[in-house]
Design an enzyme around this catalytic site. Sequence first.
Site, PDB file in Angstrom:
ATOM      1  NE  ARG A 110     -13.048   0.249   4.085  1.00 56.17           N
ATOM      2  CZ  ARG A 110     -13.687  -0.240   3.047  1.00 56.17           C
ATOM      3  NH1 ARG A 110     -13.926  -1.502   2.978  1.00 56.17           N
ATOM      4  NH2 ARG A 110     -14.106   0.532   2.092  1.00 56.17           N
ATOM      5  CB  CYS A 111      -9.470   2.862  11.270  1.00 56.91           C
ATOM      6  SG  CYS A 111      -8.153   2.808  12.473  1.00 56.91           S
ATOM      7  CD  GLU A 138      -8.961   4.376   6.356  1.00 58.04           C
ATOM      8  OE1 GLU A 138      -8.826   5.469   6.917  1.00 58.04           O
ATOM      9  OE2 GLU A 138      -8.008   3.657   6.033  1.00 58.04           O
ATOM     10  CD  GLN A 171      -2.847  -1.095   2.480  1.00 56.57           C
ATOM     11  OE1 GLN A 171      -3.122  -2.136   3.037  1.00 56.57           O
ATOM     12  NE2 GLN A 171      -3.327   0.072   2.908  1.00 56.57           N
TER      13      GLN A 171
END
Lengths: 784, 290, 170
Positions: A368-369, A738, A221
């Site tokens: 996802r945060c 997110e 990523q």
Amino acid sequence: MAVETPLKGNIGESIKRKEDDRFIRGRGNYLDDIVLPGMLHMAIHRSPFAHARIKSINTDAAQAVPGVVAVVTGALLAQHKLAWMPTLSGDTQAVLATDKVRFQGQEVACVIATDPYVARDAAMLVEVDYEVLPAVVTPQQALQPDAPLIRDEKEGQTSNHIYHWEAGDKAKTDEAFAKADRVVKLDTFYPRCHPSPLETCGIVADVNSATGHATLYMTSQAPHAHRTLFAIVAGLPEQNIRIISPDIGGGFGNKVPIYPGYVVATAASLLIGKPVKWVEDRSENLISTGFARDFHMSGEMALRNDGRILGLRVKLLSDNGAFYADAQPTKFKAGLFHIVTGSYDVAAAHVEADGAYTNKAPGGVAYRCSFRVTEASYLIERLVESAALEMNLDPADIRLKNFIQPEQFPYMSATGFEYDSGNYPKAMQLALDKLGYKELRKEQAEKRKKGELMGIGVASFTEVVGAGPGKHYDIAGLRMFDSAELRVHPTGKAILKLGVKSQGQGHETTFAQIVTEELGIPAADIEVQEGDTDNTPYGLGTYASRSTPVGGAATAMVSRKLRDKAKKIAAHLLEASEADIEFDHGKFFVRGSPSKSKTIQDVAFAAYTNLPDGMEAGLEGVTYYDPPNMTYPFGTYLVVVDIDRGTGQVKVRRMVAVDDCGVRINPMVVEGQLHGGLTEGFGIAFMQLITFDEEGNCLGSNFTDYLLPTSWETPKFEMGETVTPSPHHPIGAKGVGESATVGSPAAFVNAVIDAVGHLGIRNIDMPVTSDKVWAALSEKGAAE
Amino acid sequence: MLPAPFEYHAPHTTEETLELLDQLGDEGKVLAGGQSLIPLLKLRFASPAHLVDINKITDLDFLEERDGTLRIGPLFRHKSAERSSLLASRYHVMADAAPQIADPIIRNRGTIAGSVVHADPSGDWGTVLLALDADLVLRSKSGSRTVKARDFFSGPFSTTIEPTEILSEIRIPAAKPQSGGAYLKLERKVGDFATVAVAVHLQMDDGKVRSAGIGLTAVGPQNLKAERAEAALKGARLDDATIKEAAALAAEAAEPKEDHRGSVEYKRNVVRVFTERGLKRAYERARGGG
Amino acid sequence: MGQSITVTVNGEKKTAEVEPRLLLVHFLREKLRLTGTHIGCDTTHCGACTVLVDGTPVKSCTMLAVQADGQQVTTVEALAASGTLHPIQAAFKQEHGLQCGFCTPGMMLTSVALLQEKPDPTDDEIRWALSGNICRCTGYMNIVKAVKSAAAQMKASAAVPEAATASARS
Ligand SMILES: Cc1cc2nc3c(=O)[nH]c(=O)nc-3n(C[C@H](O)[C@H](O)[C@H](O)COP(=O)(O)OP(=O)(O)OC[C@H]3O[C@@H](n4cnc5c(N)ncnc54)[C@H](O)[C@@H]3O)c2cc1C
Ligand code: FES
Ligand code: FES
């Protein structure tokens, strides 16, 4: 040829995604699809124990399997000073264990073979003689004075304590509590879960021993940051490393860290002189790569009798596993957990955090945060629910009473965050109306009379995304700016190169749209490239919802840079003064006479063919954008559940989600992101759990035990939106990947608690499974 | 994960299969739908030297009612059970269970017979067969024998079948008028095995229970038959008190273990609740409703 | 140890010498280089590997390549073999039924089989049929929409074949 003109792709248009054309044909290029000539395959032998001393390793049997090229152990790596590597939190992590294994599934030896089946056969034949040590599986255990020392190899490390960290104002908070009419408390555990993208992690390492060039195809990523870290870890010259992050089958934070497998495969390729592929299987992914959460939290809220919140006191004990490897800015030891005051105007707050080593996999990724905002949001939203129950207030009313009001923005929170913009009451009202909140409350009251359990959960979250201002935010020292390079070709077509990296978010479409909006080039004419460090400008990557806030801003800014130059060229072409040139969606014209105009395509051509005297040729540029602040998306989520008193099963009947992420570049893509996030929030709330037995055996090591929601369980979402632009972002966007995972778990749990709160039940920790619900009911004599 | 090496055979007739199994003895393993066996091979929890794939045999995929007996062949798959109008109309407990097995794609290949031989205490079909009082026909090269479902299971993943035998037919007494059934399963998500499941089959006779079958899933070392509960129902009228009593007896018959799916008390309670609900639903169906 | 098999993959007969333990998914991906079929788990849960065997969805990680001998296997690569997108492909793009794309081939193949069996499925029937395919990105909402829209498209194209093919192309 007459071509039907579809939408051009301006901001706000739901154009279809460009990347889909290859995916729907099965022509994506994911890591495991890459095959290089002579490529070898790696399989990892992992520790069956959570804590054990390695007495000896025998690789003879593995070595003897036909097709095996090499067996790599920690001892071999140690000769090259590669047995340990730095983590993203300034700790060290074993690449291959040399002294001890510290979690079940830890990497011990790697087999390189000509065929993946053979590599696996041989990896099973590696024999390790262990002396099993007692395992530490909770941070509470870890901090006992007599707890076994996990990191005995670290100089000066005498306990399992990692860090102590504080935020906010303690004295002021104590004062607020002294003045309070009521104090509401909640102890809650946000359990360990795992992002589990559908594609696992992997690498194809191709080191050319003749040139020393390393081409590393990685599920990354953050390819640029990884290149730098690789240069540091492996001691390779950075210009010789090229990281290519191909199509990625989902990331959600799981593909931010550098894993031991990447390092070993690279070293093996270097030593053997052939490409080496390593692709995790699912169980390796779940037991060894970046987990998330694992926070034990206690919150205390000071309130006035009318429900106004005066202060917040929070204690956190974080379970970091065997190596402190959270992917987070250096300055913050528990990520952005201190944003725990959420959407509320809380005058005083104090947060104390401690981290501990345990015999569990390392990680602490932002699943996802944005760096632990999820845990913070969960705690405050659960606490407000507790307060509402204790004080007999409606959960929506108590929130409305305490929201930061629209006129208070920019708002400085008690723990030091400057919220950029928001209108919380508006989002909540929209959600309540969409749901038909009042009628449902009536239904609930009637059901309750009949002994039926129904609940309505409310959560009004505020996210903090877009890391970040380089002054405060970094990853391993690298400032968290991001970049965009835009090249407009003579024919008016363009290439946009980014430092971020999509894992499904649709960058090839949405980032093109930013250029379309700013320069008027149709999105279809813009090729977006990411992921190849040789061909894209340096950036920190995609996680923590930072692509749009940072990479998107860079894209807008570079487009504007080119627009400024284009204006000069247009003035030259139109024989007017630059000051008189106006620009509107791809057309430059002299003020007052829009009929006399030049298109961006005309101008692009001129940039290579007909320039004003003295001007540099070309229409290209690059921008590195350091955001002045974070952005603060927000929203209200409402959930309706029905509970079966005989089995404790919770059925989500409805879910309304109102989100405000500022300006929506492509509403279709935004909504898709939200659907996905809500589903992960649902999974976390009800089923996704990585847990361990007393010996440290992982009980979530495959999809039989680590449960992911399917289409059947997943609720149908009812979506709504408000738009409060970010005042400091060039296009007013805030980032949305997110929000839904951050905000929704509390809404689901609050719905369950709302259904059973009248029985005196205040908390059920996630995942809220039917047996836990039934046990809680049963304890209160309310089960069937 | 990847399987260890083995040899593969794909005979075209049952006789050939039995011959092969006879030769291979302990070394051979039948491959039917593969939906339990192949995952085991991949995880290397099983590594037989020989696989004998029966999928190429053309006459094993059947479901038929003949001579007062419902007969199920070894390759009758979950998906066919799910889509069978015969089962939907008259064998409710089977029709209820079929769509709750695994997930739709697994059901496309997995077989009822394979499931029964696999004998997972959390598997569903064994329980259903116990409730229906099925017979299993086991065939080897040297002949065939018939065992009652309740005598077939002998522990977790263990049965009385010999490695040289195949389960060649499942036989269930044909459903008569005034019969009804239900299968209630508590699972955490699609594709999950049962936390608890209960199979109920009732044969009514003018308002009284002529015979009742109750099977329990995932609450013992094998699929269980709640025989005392069945006995308590026999001859009784299905009033609330009778239902409650039978449900309590079924709960007593359960021998659950505590695990991450729940406590002993919880699982026992679900057995009780599901038996009650199952009996009501089965009764309703026996009377021609639901 | 090799065994010779002949499998008709996407309409073409493929003969190969394979180890019996080779999984069908690896046969497709490694031997035939049809990499549209993905692998997402080890335990037959995710459905990323779904292909059609004689028209029926099967998890190709839970079938041996040798078992496919003499059978017809259809992978995602066949859907647009003629150059024209299959309505399911067009609908997945149109309705934003995919994000990272990793589950998409399996999802589409399961959907194709569903529409064959039930040309006009309800939302719940779609959700039920797809419950053996996990998606981590989309939350399924748009996948359900895509299948519905493909169903409508296919119905229309059954009525007026040519017009529909043309619009699927656009
Ligand atoms: C993710 C997942 C979820 C599942 N969920 C459930 C569930 O909820 N409920 C449930 O009941 N099952 C479930 N299953 C198991 C599934 O139902 C299998 O299909 C079934 O257990 C085995 O049937 P099979 O035909 O696939 O047998 P195989 O896998 O081929 O064989 C299983 C065993 O039976 C033997 N065998 C098979 N057929 C015969 C025969 N005719 N004679 C002799 N021996 C034979 C084999 O040698 C092997 O030992 C699940 C499986 C998976 C992968
Ligand atoms: S790869 Fe997951 S089911 Fe086949
Ligand atoms: S689109 Fe990523 S898993 Fe479905």
